[in-house]
Design a protein around this motif. Structure first.
Motif, PDB file in Angstrom:
ATOM      1  N   MET A 105      76.306 120.491  29.667  1.00 52.53           N
ATOM      2  CA  MET A 105      74.993 120.164  30.195  1.00 52.53           C
ATOM      3  C   MET A 105      75.344 119.574  31.288  1.00 52.53           C
ATOM      4  SD  MET A 105      72.832 117.117  27.833  1.00 52.53           S
ATOM      5  CE  MET A 105      72.292 118.000  26.960  1.00 52.53           C
ATOM      6  N   THR A 106      74.702 119.635  32.423  1.00 55.65           N
ATOM      7  CA  THR A 106      74.185 118.787  33.563  1.00 55.65           C
ATOM      8  C   THR A 106      73.633 117.053  33.159  1.00 55.65           C
ATOM      9  OG1 THR A 106      72.143 119.656  34.696  1.00 55.65           O
ATOM     10  CG2 THR A 106      74.295 120.826  34.886  1.00 55.65           C
ATOM     11  N   ALA A 107      74.667 116.548  34.692  1.00 58.44           N
ATOM     12  CA  ALA A 107      73.656 115.235  34.875  1.00 58.44           C
ATOM     13  C   ALA A 107      72.600 115.023  34.361  1.00 58.44           C
ATOM     14  CB  ALA A 107      74.556 114.490  36.473  1.00 58.44           C
ATOM     15  N   VAL A 108      71.982 115.988  35.300  1.00 57.17           N
ATOM     16  CA  VAL A 108      70.310 116.497  35.687  1.00 57.17           C
ATOM     17  C   VAL A 108      69.917 116.303  33.878  1.00 57.17           C
ATOM     18  CG1 VAL A 108      68.236 117.640  36.603  1.00 57.17           C
ATOM     19  CG2 VAL A 108      69.942 117.164  38.020  1.00 57.17           C
ATOM     20  N   THR A 109      70.634 117.842  33.209  1.00 56.83           N
ATOM     21  CA  THR A 109      69.686 117.539  32.202  1.00 56.83           C
ATOM     22  C   THR A 109      69.644 116.676  31.145  1.00 56.83           C
ATOM     23  OG1 THR A 109      71.118 119.747  32.473  1.00 56.83           O
ATOM     24  CG2 THR A 109      70.372 119.433  29.734  1.00 56.83           C
ATOM     25  N   GLU A 110      70.835 116.011  31.446  1.00 59.00           N
ATOM     26  CA  GLU A 110      70.935 114.806  30.165  1.00 59.00           C
ATOM     27  C   GLU A 110      70.558 113.467  30.817  1.00 59.00           C
ATOM     28  OE1 GLU A 110      75.119 112.992  30.596  1.00 59.00           O
ATOM     29  OE2 GLU A 110      75.930 114.989  30.614  1.00 59.00           O
ATOM     30  N   LEU A 111      69.348 113.363  31.868  1.00 57.25           N
ATOM     31  CA  LEU A 111      68.532 112.645  32.597  1.00 57.25           C
ATOM     32  C   LEU A 111      67.045 113.144  31.743  1.00 57.25           C
ATOM     33  CD1 LEU A 111      68.142 110.137  34.229  1.00 57.25           C
ATOM     34  CD2 LEU A 111      67.749 111.291  36.520  1.00 57.25           C
ATOM     35  N   ASN A 112      66.965 114.486  31.991  1.00 61.48           N
ATOM     36  CA  ASN A 112      65.925 115.180  31.930  1.00 61.48           C
ATOM     37  C   ASN A 112      65.848 114.608  29.960  1.00 61.48           C
ATOM     38  OD1 ASN A 112      64.275 116.049  33.856  1.00 61.48           O
ATOM     39  ND2 ASN A 112      65.798 117.650  33.728  1.00 61.48           N
ATOM     40  N   ASP A 113      66.884 114.950  30.131  1.00 53.92           N
ATOM     41  CA  ASP A 113      66.862 114.588  27.721  1.00 53.92           C
ATOM     42  C   ASP A 113      66.434 113.278  27.576  1.00 53.92           C
ATOM     43  OD1 ASP A 113      67.134 117.903  27.609  1.00 53.92           O
ATOM     44  OD2 ASP A 113      69.050 116.929  26.994  1.00 53.92           O
ATOM     45  N   PHE A 114      67.331 111.975  28.211  1.00 51.17           N
ATOM     46  CA  PHE A 114      67.327 111.072  28.109  1.00 51.17           C
ATOM     47  C   PHE A 114      65.447 110.509  28.207  1.00 51.17           C
ATOM     48  CE2 PHE A 114      66.179 106.919  30.061  1.00 51.17           C
ATOM     49  CZ  PHE A 114      66.446 106.160  29.331  1.00 51.17           C
ATOM     50  N   PHE A 115      64.743 111.118  29.462  1.00 51.48           N
ATOM     51  CA  PHE A 115      63.213 110.284  29.586  1.00 51.48           C
ATOM     52  C   PHE A 115      62.682 111.395  28.622  1.00 51.48           C
ATOM     53  CE2 PHE A 115      64.990 109.859  34.232  1.00 51.48           C
ATOM     54  CZ  PHE A 115      64.438 108.024  33.941  1.00 51.48           C
ATOM     55  N   HIS A 116      63.382 112.227  27.831  1.00 49.13           N
ATOM     56  CA  HIS A 116      61.577 113.082  27.038  1.00 49.13           C
ATOM     57  C   HIS A 116      61.753 111.913  25.396  1.00 49.13           C
ATOM     58  CE1 HIS A 116      60.108 116.063  24.569  1.00 49.13           C
ATOM     59  NE2 HIS A 116      60.793 116.071  24.132  1.00 49.13           N
ATOM     60  N   GLU A 117      63.339 112.330  25.051  1.00 51.79           N
ATOM     61  CA  GLU A 117      63.280 111.130  24.332  1.00 51.79           C
ATOM     62  C   GLU A 117      63.113 110.519  24.283  1.00 51.79           C
ATOM     63  OE1 GLU A 117      64.844 110.924  20.555  1.00 51.79           O
ATOM     64  OE2 GLU A 117      64.758 112.963  22.206  1.00 51.79           O
ATOM     65  N   ARG A 118      63.151 109.697  25.365  1.00 52.45           N
ATOM     66  CA  ARG A 118      61.823 107.485  25.076  1.00 52.45           C
ATOM     67  C   ARG A 118      60.541 108.118  24.898  1.00 52.45           C
ATOM     68  NH1 ARG A 118      62.268 105.267  31.280  1.00 52.45           N
ATOM     69  NH2 ARG A 118      60.204 105.974  31.336  1.00 52.45           N
ATOM     70  N   ASP A 119      60.429 109.400  26.029  1.00 50.98           N
ATOM     71  CA  ASP A 119      58.668 108.903  26.049  1.00 50.98           C
ATOM     72  C   ASP A 119      58.288 110.090  25.413  1.00 50.98           C
ATOM     73  OD1 ASP A 119      59.146 106.708  28.197  1.00 50.98           O
ATOM     74  OD2 ASP A 119      59.693 108.500  29.568  1.00 50.98           O
ATOM     75  N   LYS A 120      59.060 110.633  24.498  1.00 51.85           N
ATOM     76  CA  LYS A 120      57.910 111.907  23.886  1.00 51.85           C
ATOM     77  C   LYS A 120      56.339 111.001  22.964  1.00 51.85           C
ATOM     78  CE  LYS A 120      61.357 112.298  20.229  1.00 51.85           C
ATOM     79  NZ  LYS A 120      61.978 113.048  19.279  1.00 51.85           N
ATOM     80  N   GLN A 121      57.065 109.960  22.159  1.00 53.46           N
ATOM     81  CA  GLN A 121      55.828 109.536  21.525  1.00 53.46           C
ATOM     82  C   GLN A 121      54.663 108.330  22.523  1.00 53.46           C
ATOM     83  OE1 GLN A 121      55.537 110.189  18.527  1.00 53.46           O
ATOM     84  NE2 GLN A 121      57.791 111.645  18.464  1.00 53.46           N
ATOM     85  N   ARG A 122      54.756 108.672  23.903  1.00 51.72           N
ATOM     86  CA  ARG A 122      53.825 108.137  24.459  1.00 51.72           C
ATOM     87  C   ARG A 122      52.769 108.803  24.574  1.00 51.72           C
ATOM     88  NH1 ARG A 122      55.773 106.544  30.330  1.00 51.72           N
ATOM     89  NH2 ARG A 122      53.603 105.487  29.817  1.00 51.72           N
ATOM     90  N   PRO A 123      51.302 108.218  24.711  1.00 50.96           N
ATOM     91  CA  PRO A 123      49.753 108.524  24.506  1.00 50.96           C
ATOM     92  C   PRO A 123      50.299 109.648  26.176  1.00 50.96           C
ATOM     93  CG  PRO A 123      49.202 106.461  24.349  1.00 50.96           C
ATOM     94  CD  PRO A 123      50.860 106.496  23.930  1.00 50.96           C
ATOM     95  N   LEU A 124      49.446 110.871  25.689  1.00 47.74           N
ATOM     96  CA  LEU A 124      49.770 111.842  27.089  1.00 47.74           C
ATOM     97  C   LEU A 124      48.907 110.436  28.338  1.00 47.74           C
ATOM     98  CD1 LEU A 124      49.751 113.943  28.880  1.00 47.74           C
ATOM     99  CD2 LEU A 124      47.568 114.912  27.840  1.00 47.74           C
ATOM    100  N   ALA A 125      47.634 110.306  28.050  1.00 45.52           N
ATOM    101  CA  ALA A 125      47.184 109.733  29.459  1.00 45.52           C
ATOM    102  C   ALA A 125      48.298 108.382  29.435  1.00 45.52           C
ATOM    103  CB  ALA A 125      45.499 108.457  28.643  1.00 45.52           C
ATOM    104  N   ASP A 126      48.959 107.929  29.019  1.00 51.08           N
ATOM    105  CA  ASP A 126      49.430 106.270  29.314  1.00 51.08           C
ATOM    106  C   ASP A 126      50.102 107.563  30.553  1.00 51.08           C
ATOM    107  OD1 ASP A 126      48.316 105.250  28.472  1.00 51.08           O
ATOM    108  OD2 ASP A 126      50.027 104.643  26.820  1.00 51.08           O
ATOM    109  N   VAL A 127      51.199 108.473  30.147  1.00 52.22           N
ATOM    110  CA  VAL A 127      52.062 109.275  30.520  1.00 52.22           C
ATOM    111  C   VAL A 127      51.714 110.012  32.267  1.00 52.22           C
ATOM    112  CG1 VAL A 127      53.831 111.348  31.226  1.00 52.22           C
ATOM    113  CG2 VAL A 127      53.920 110.047  28.829  1.00 52.22           C
TER     114      VAL A 127
END
Length: 84
Positions: A1-23
């Motif tokens: 896993m690359t640093a970029v992939t790890e960063l993308n995974d972090f943001f995805h996990e953090r934000d996946k429950q946020r409403p689309l309108a907020d994102v």
């Protein structure tokens, strides 16, 4: 896993429950901040090295591209599936 992939995974996990309108609101706001930061720059400024002390540094223009429209294209299909 690359640093970029790890960063993308972090943001995805953090934000996946946020409403689309907020994102989308945050995305649009960050885009406006970027435009405001770029507005005072001349094209010649964008052709300067991102890190002037590093002879291997990419141009600021390359950094802007890779962190914006190139990055958007990389994730567009996944995001479109979520939106639809």
């Amino acid at each position: 896993m690359t640093a970029v992939t790890e960063l993308n995974d972090f943001f995805h996990e953090r934000d996946k429950q946020r409403p689309l309108a907020d994102v989308l609101t945050d995305f649009r706001q960050s885009h406006q901040v970027l435009l405001a930061a770029l507005e005072p720059l001349a094209y010649a400024d964008l052709l300067k090295a991102r890190h002037p002390d590093d002879q291997n540094s990419e141009l600021l223009l390359q950094t802007v591209g890779s962190d914006t429209y190139e990055h958007y294209q990389e994730h567009r299909m996944i995001i479109q599936k979520i939106i639809d």
